[in-house]
Design an enzyme around this catalytic site. Structure first.
Site, PDB file in Angstrom:
ATOM      1  N   HIS A   1       0.877  -1.176   0.000  1.00  0.00           N
ATOM      2  CA  HIS A   1       0.000   0.000   0.000  1.00  0.00           C
ATOM      3  C   HIS A   1       0.911   1.221   0.000  1.00  0.00           C
ATOM      4  CE1 HIS A   1      -2.406  -3.017   2.274  1.00  0.00           C
ATOM      5  NE2 HIS A   1      -3.459  -2.461   1.715  1.00  0.00           N
TER       6      HIS A   1
ATOM      7  N   ASP B   1       2.357   1.906   3.329  1.00  0.00           N
ATOM      8  CA  ASP B   1       3.315   0.923   3.881  1.00  0.00           C
ATOM      9  C   ASP B   1       4.718   1.353   3.492  1.00  0.00           C
ATOM     10  OD1 ASP B   1       1.062  -0.645   4.368  1.00  0.00           O
ATOM     11  OD2 ASP B   1       1.357  -1.855   2.557  1.00  0.00           O
TER      12      ASP B   1
HETATM   13  C1  XLS Z   1      -7.650  -6.849   4.143  1.00  0.00           C
HETATM   14  C2  XLS Z   1      -7.156  -7.000   2.785  1.00  0.00           C
HETATM   15  C3  XLS Z   1      -5.973  -6.108   2.405  1.00  0.00           C
HETATM   16  C4  XLS Z   1      -5.828  -6.058   0.920  1.00  0.00           C
HETATM   17  C5  XLS Z   1      -5.027  -4.906   0.414  1.00  0.00           C
HETATM   18  O1  XLS Z   1      -8.443  -7.638   4.636  1.00  0.00           O
HETATM   19  O2  XLS Z   1      -6.841  -8.332   2.571  1.00  0.00           O
HETATM   20  O3  XLS Z   1      -4.824  -6.543   3.021  1.00  0.00           O
HETATM   21  O4  XLS Z   1      -5.263  -7.224   0.424  1.00  0.00           O
HETATM   22  O5  XLS Z   1      -5.587  -3.696   0.752  1.00  0.00           O
END
Ligand code: XLS
Ligand code: NI
Ligand code: NI
EC number: 5.3.1.5
Length: 446
Positions: free
Chosen positions: A109, A112
């Site tokens: 993200h 991140d």
């Molecule tokens: C959360 C999601 C997240 C997505 C990316 O439950 O899995 O991690 O994969 O935003």
């Protein structure tokens, strides 16, 4: 020997080198037992089939916090003087880890990778800086970006949704992050771009105009698609379904819902689905079910590999260890001819109690071995076992004659009745579920 794998000023995982393949007789926790990157399975290497990715957020950001307490892990990369210094060290740790693991891809993200900021200029500058560093580390290590995404769910401004927020000002602010995350994904050569709509749903139907919010979501996705294409993004946009958590109800509920939504809004040429195991089970399906629904629609793009906890039904994001589930998943992937540009991202976190740096390696090794075995067994099932023949024989009555005419749309309801009249009471045909289950186990044990 491990020193050649660190990319920045210092080594963050000393004592761990490149994870070797040692085979099934090895008891070394830091070695692959099944995943042998170059092993050929049906004309492709295991690495080419499985296209593993490491998730930046769970592995290098989340330190084990839960609703009842803070993190338990003290990350050595999280101790610099400024947010940017910490982000730089985190990137070095991430590329060292991914390289030692021998995984080809990673996913992130925006926030991140780089420190978030309310000031748009500062946010963009932070991300731009970190994209330069990540690009340099990608060139140094050969690690590639499977997908990028924007976090439109953590910041309090998104509490009522991002693209589906009832306040246009928030919808517009969300676009800032999506635009920047798309820019980052393109700059880093990402193959896909993901939308997981964590807050795109509602907590209370009484205050919600669901139809309007979903129309806004479609408009937002179309605008993101148009922008992405305009800056040269040729990859796939992915929607990641999830039924709930954090919202009471999330609009991207499951595969079937998302397939219908994409088709209804003419988005199915640019968007596919990223199916997460634990989200499928949260929506009351098996992992394989949601994969199959997406694949049947021609829209299975990628996988977020993890597993839930059958006893509590939350999105616990545990590393996958269930061989049976992995076989079921890989059957769907193999039958559609592979992932294409997608891959298998470990959207999974080590347990809060797993506080050794080595646990992160061990967790990924286990997940990779699980899917490598799933691949081997699924490949054997479709190429060397009677499975495909049994399935096609089950439908053989549609292969010719009246059955084929029906399937091709050539018979009326009256024609069907005439056929029934002539054929008499249908002969009973066993579904033979136990035989299929035994066959899977037989190949799993081989
Ligand atoms: C959360 C999601 C997240 C997505 C990316 O439950 O899995 O991690 O994969 O935003
Ligand atoms: Ni996910
Ligand atoms: Ni999830």
């Amino acid at each position: 020997m491990s020193s050649s794998f660190y990319v920045g000023q210092r080594e963050f995982f000393p004592g761990v080198g490149r994870i070797p393949f040692e085979g099934r007789d090895s008891d070394n926790p830091l070695a692959y037992k099944v995943y042998d990157a170059d092993k050929q399975i049906g004309g492709r290497s295991m690495a080419e089939h499985l296209r593993f990715a490491v998730a930046y957020w769970h592995s290098f950001c989340g330190a084990g916090h839960d609703p009842f307490g803070p993190g338990t892990r003290v990350y050595p990369w999280d101790q610099g003087a400024t947010p940017l210094a910490r982000a730089e060290a985190k990137a070095d740790a991430a590329f060292e880890f991914v390289t030692k693991l021998g995984v080809p891809y990673y996913c992130f993200h925006d926030v991140d990778l780089a420190p978030d900021a309310d000031d748009i200029g500062e946010y963009r500058a932070n991300l731009g800086h970190m994209v330069e560093i990540a690009g340099e580390r990608q060139r140094q290590t050969g690690v590639k970006l499977l997908w990028g995404t924007a976090n439109l769910f953590s910041h309090p401004r998104y509490m009522n949704g991002a693209a589906t927020n009832p306040d246009f000002a928030v919808v517009a602010r969300a676009a800032v992050q999506v635009r920047a995350a798309l820019d980052a994904t393109v700059a880093l050569g990402g193959s896909n771009y993901v939308f997981w709509g964590g807050r795109e749903g509602y907590a209370c139907l009484l205050n919600t105009d669901m139809k309007r919010e979903q129309a806004h979501l479609a408009r937002f996705l179309a605008a993101a698609r148009d922008y992405g294409r305009s800056i040269g993004f040729t990859g796939t946009f992915l929607i990641e379904p999830k039924p709930m958590e954090p919202m009471h109800h999330q609009y991207d509920f499951d595969s079937a819902t998302v397939v219908g939504f994409l088709r209804a809004h003419g988005l199915d040429r640019d968007f596919k689905l990223n199916i997460e195991a634990n989200h499928a089970t949260l929506s009351g399906h098996t992992f394989a079910h949601d994969l199959q629904v997406a694949s049947d629609a021609g829209l299975l793009g990628s996988i977020d590999a993890n597993r839930g906890n059958p006893q509590n039904g939350w999105d616990t994001d545990q590393f996958p260890t269930d061989l049976y589930d992995a076989v079921g998943a890989m059957l769907v992937v193999l039958r559609q001819g592979g992932f294409g540009d997608g891959g298998l991202n470990f959207d999974a976190k080590v347990r809060r109690e797993s506080s050794d740096p080595q646990d992160l390696f061990i967790a990924h090794i286990g997940g990779m071995d699980t899917f490598a075995r799933g691949l081997e067994v699924a490949h054997a099932l479709v190429t060397a076992s009677p499975l495909e023949q049994w399935r096609s024989e089950r439908y053989a009555s549609f292969d010719s004659g009246a059955g084929a005419a029906f399937a091709n749309g050539q018979l009326t309801l009256q024609d069907l009745c005439a056929h029934a009249q002539q054929a008499g009471e249908p002969r009973q045909r066993s579904g033979r579920q136990e035989a299929y289950e035994n066959l899977l186990n037989q190949y799993l044990l081989r």
